[in-house]
Design an enzyme around this catalytic site. Structure first.
Site, PDB file in Angstrom:
ATOM      1  CB  SER A  49      -0.890  -0.010   1.242  1.00 43.66           C
ATOM      2  OG  SER A  49      -1.626   1.193   1.332  1.00 43.66           O
ATOM      3  CB  CYS A 101       4.080   6.381  -3.076  1.00 40.77           C
ATOM      4  SG  CYS A 101       5.877   6.305  -2.783  1.00 40.77           S
TER       5      CYS A 101
END
Lengths: 148, 148
Positions: free
Chosen positions: B80, B85
């Site tokens: 995840s 990001c």
């Protein structure tokens, strides 16, 4: 603007102007430590390095090297940070954010303030003029840099 | 998992394992185009390059070079995505996100789904085992990488 904020913004603005002189996107940033010491500085390098991943804030963060704990650091950037750079600030818990201007681009600084980052928007005319000139001259490049 | 998703995840997992073999943080990612073509791949390089700014997703994004329009691309990552990001995915309008697993770290993938990214969590046992092993062996390094 406090003297400290002005001095920190001057470093970011210097980076932005270096970027403009190189034909790049004129956004600069710097990371400062708790006593105002410079930890890292950098500028957007999309054009210079053909690298879409190097925004001003990520360049300054990288230049500071590996650190443990960013809570007492301050990121200063000439322009409101995009989601990518806002995410960087949030993930690493950078405590304070100084934004040169948020008129030409409104990124994630409100979101960061909601999540506990001490955010100050300096509304600096020199930062704004630099971006306005750049966007007018290179609209496609600017759109590319923010994924529009 | 569809065949396409499995094939894409395999590339990211290969990157993660390369990272582990180098003594790095075992997270890998890749960016694919609309027809499933590989655009870029990469892995976390905090240890290898002493670079805190290179997460797997930013490495894959950089490796893909300068593109116009990410709406039809897919980012696949073994874990995840952290806020940094996740911000990258949102800012550049990456259309789809495949997440190997979100059990060892729950990043910003729900936030991305709320903002229109097509998110699939694959809940892959190999990705999870890789991270569990790493976190158990190197807890301080893992904390450093996510700013804890």
């Amino acid at each position: 603007m406090t003297t400290d904020a002005a001095a920190m913004l001057a470093v970011a603005l210097d980076e932005a102007r270096l970027g403009r002189a190189e034909g790049g996107i004129p956004i600069g940033a710097a990371l400062f430590g708790p006593d105002g010491e410079l930890l890292g500085r950098g500028r957007n390098r999309r054009v210079q390095d053909d690298d879409p991943s190097t925004h001003a804030e990520t360049a300054a963060f990288r230049a500071a090297g590996r650190l443990r704990g960013y809570g007492r650091t301050t990121m200063v950037t000439t322009l409101s940070p995009c989601w990518y750079c806002s995410g960087l600030v949030r993930q690493f818990g950078i405590g304070s954010l100084l934004v040169g201007e948020a008129r030409t681009f409104h990124g994630g600084h409100d979101w960061l303030a909601e999540h506990g980052v001490r955010v100050t928007v300096l509304d600096d005319p020199a930062c704004e003029a630099l971006m306005r000139e750049f966007i007018a001259q290179h609209p496609a490049l600017w759109s590319e840099d923010i994924g529009r």
